[in-house]
Write an enzyme that holds these catalytic residues in place. Structure first.
Site, PDB file in Angstrom:
ATOM      1  N   ASP A  57      38.727  35.195  46.815  1.00  0.00           N
ATOM      2  CA  ASP A  57      37.273  35.422  46.787  1.00  0.00           C
ATOM      3  C   ASP A  57      36.997  36.467  45.711  1.00  0.00           C
ATOM      4  OD1 ASP A  57      34.445  35.672  47.622  1.00  0.00           O
ATOM      5  OD2 ASP A  57      35.135  34.587  49.391  1.00  0.00           O
ATOM      6  N   HIS A  61      32.702  32.373  44.027  1.00  0.00           N
ATOM      7  CA  HIS A  61      33.561  33.329  44.737  1.00  0.00           C
ATOM      8  C   HIS A  61      34.889  33.483  43.998  1.00  0.00           C
ATOM      9  CE1 HIS A  61      31.005  34.063  48.251  1.00  0.00           C
ATOM     10  NE2 HIS A  61      30.681  32.786  48.192  1.00  0.00           N
ATOM     11  N   GLU A 108      27.996  28.535  47.936  1.00  0.00           N
ATOM     12  CA  GLU A 108      27.305  29.654  47.293  1.00  0.00           C
ATOM     13  C   GLU A 108      27.657  29.787  45.812  1.00  0.00           C
ATOM     14  OE1 GLU A 108      26.735  32.534  51.161  1.00  0.00           O
ATOM     15  OE2 GLU A 108      28.621  32.742  50.084  1.00  0.00           O
TER      16      GLU A 108
END
Ligand code: ACM
Ligand code: ZN
Length: 539
Positions: A195, A266, A330
């Site tokens: 991440d 990420h 995301e």
């Protein structure tokens, strides 16, 4: 011999009057077992375990035998029950294959105990059920009530996700997590390895990923981007050898480890470690703040795919499971809109926009991983850019992404924030961290992975399971990670294993009283249910 007891019959009658079912009454009579077995029929008497009890097990029964030896210590096993002896026999029986490899039959009678299953996994679960009928602390003597259990899981993916990127957890913690999972018949550990705030797996071709990417500096409110600082300097990673040890233990526990390598977002820890992965080519630092980051892998750069294919090639070789999680959640499209290479890719591939560019990215990765014999799963955002043909979907922003994917014929794991985010607090007051809205124990127990929109349709078959997610932005210790996971994880284990029509929250709470001392014996921390989990529980 196999008569139900008078008390159970009275309880059944009472429950029938109260609108319950006879089966629910049988269930409340099963004092220990989580998840509740599909079918259990009590009979008269007990089997008495003693020093003289002989355990009969073939080599194929090794993982199941290890569960029982966790109680009895180094108990010798025989190959046939001597005449007149009292034996516990573990046997693979291909004739039971109809209920699937995780199904089993357990029969406890005064003369002996039989565990039978079509495959090692089922036999292992039979042993876990028997283990739950024995006292929490290891011993020799025990009295187990006569019962016939016939059991099989409702879903094949019964998972937990552990985020080791935001905070790193050593392999010993992972072992303990998997042992608790296996005791509850959970079979999938999804490990979130990469991440923005840390890369946690050694990759031979890119040592910088862990030399640089596994470590982040301290952040303080003085930092530029400190709306949500990550706190003290932090780091750590698994060597390949560490991961092999995790995988070896997972195999003994019949757990599949699903690695997650996040893309295209990420990705800051990777971008900070290896040059040339972002649109702007900047050298970033491993992030010291939480949230969504605008710097993502450049979808127009061949260098990015060379990098990802080398990384995924090593991951595919290391992890024996078929499925690799490739993230997909995301992904801000801001940089892609500005980037000449990304825009060129959109043109040459005939894509409509940046959403489709993400779809194209995921399909290219799917193609590569298929060449290595793997399938991908991604968070539900991957539905938006057009799903790669064989991708499975993990529905987290609610159930809709999963519904769409299931209707398109894709496998789906349900893991919505409403019920399955175990980083969210467990009660309105008195909790160590105020994160998210409360997801109480009863709320998790009340989760139904098959949404009404799909119930009774062929697409319902595409819902392959449920998963709880332990995101660790605000979980910075092993003790807290376990506190957040248990007993909600036990409620989810029952959701994913037991038949829907036999759900019984009061019975679950009663059985939890037997589980918690087992966690004590295993050294596993948990939150003790409070008044808000009992009579006033919200579903
Ligand atoms: C997620 O919680 N971003 C999958
Ligand atoms: Zn780009």
């Amino acid at each position: 011999m196999k008569t139900t007891t008078t008390i159970a019959m009275v309880a059944a009658a009472l429950l029938a009057v109260a609108g319950g079912t006879a089966r629910a009454a049988e269930r409340t009579a099963l004092p220990h077992i989580i998840p509740a077995p599909a079918r259990a029929e009590f009979c008269e008497g007990t089997f008495e375990f003693s020093r003289d009890t002989i355990i009969i097990a073939s080599e194929e029964a090794a993982t199941a035998l290890a569960v029982l030896n966790g109680y009895f210590g180094a108990k010798g096993e025989g190959t046939a029950c001597p005449p007149g002896a009292r034996c516990v026999s573990l046997a693979i029986d291909a004739a039971l294959a109809a209920n699937g490899p995780e199904s089993y039959e357990l029969s406890v009678a005064p003369e002996g105990v039989e565990l039978r299953a079509p495959a090692q996994a089922g036999l292992f679960y039979a042993a876990q059920t028997l283990r739950q009928m024995l006292p929490a602390e290891p011993g020799i003597a025990a009295s187990v009530p006569c019962v016939k259990i016939s059991d099989a899981p409702r879903f094949r993916w019964r998972g937990l996700m552990l985020d080791v990127s935001r905070h790193f957890f050593p392999k010993e913690f992972v072992f303990r997590m998997m042992e608790a999972m296996a005791a509850l018949k959970m079979n999938t550990l999804h490990i979130h390895l990469t991440d923005d705030q840390g890369w946690r797996l050694e990759i031979d071709a890119f040592p910088a990923l862990t030399k640089t990417g596994a470590w982040r500096g301290a952040s303080s409110p003085a930092d530029e981007l400190s709306m949500s600082p990550s706190g003290p300097a932090h780091g750590g990673f698994y060597t390949k050898q560490d991961m092999r040890e995790i995988l070896r233990r997972a195999a003994e526990l019949h757990i599949t480890v699903v690695p997650e390598i996040e893309m295209p977002g990420h990705a800051v820890a990777a971008i900070a470690s290896v040059p040339g992965l972002s649109c702007k080519g900047e050298r970033l630092k491993v992030s010291t703040r939480w949230g969504v980051h605008k710097d993502v892998y450049c979808a127009g750069s061949e260098r990015v795919f060379e990098f990802l294919e080398i990384v995924l090639g090593e991951v595919a070789e290391l992890f024996p499971g078929e499925i690799i999680h490739v993230g997909g959640d995301e992904v801000p499209k801001h940089n892609w809109r500005q980037c000449p290479k990304c825009q060129e890719r959109i043109r040459t591939e005939g894509l409509a926009n940046e959403e489709e560019l993400q779809g194209w990215f995921m399909k290219r990765i799917e193609n590569f991983l298929e060449s290595r014999g793997k399938r991908i799963i991604g968070w539900d955002e991957i539905v938006e850019g057009g799903l790669p043909p064989r991708a499975a979907v993990m529905s987290w922003r609610g159930m809709q992404g999963g519904i769409t994917a299931a209707l398109e014929g894709h496998d789906v794991v349900m893991s919505p924030t409403s019920h399955c985010y175990f980083d969210y607090m467990q009660a309105e007051t008195g909790e160590p961290r105020r994160v998210g809205r409360p997801i109480e124990l009863a709320k998790v127990y009340g989760f139904e992975p098959v949404p009404p929109a799909l119930a009774g349709t062929p697409a319902a078959e595409r819902i392959i399971g449920a998963q709880g997610n332990i995101w660790t932005e605000y979980i910075d210790s092993e003790e807290l990670a376990e506190y957040m996971t248990w007993p909600r994880g036990a409620a989810l284990a029952e959701v994913a294993w037991s038949p829907k029509e036999t759900k019984d929250y009061a019975g679950f709470l009663a059985r939890l009283e037997s589980l918690l001392p087992r966690f004590d014996a295993m050294g596993v921390n948990y939150r003790r249910p409070g008044p808000e989990d009992g009579a006033n529980a919200r579903f």
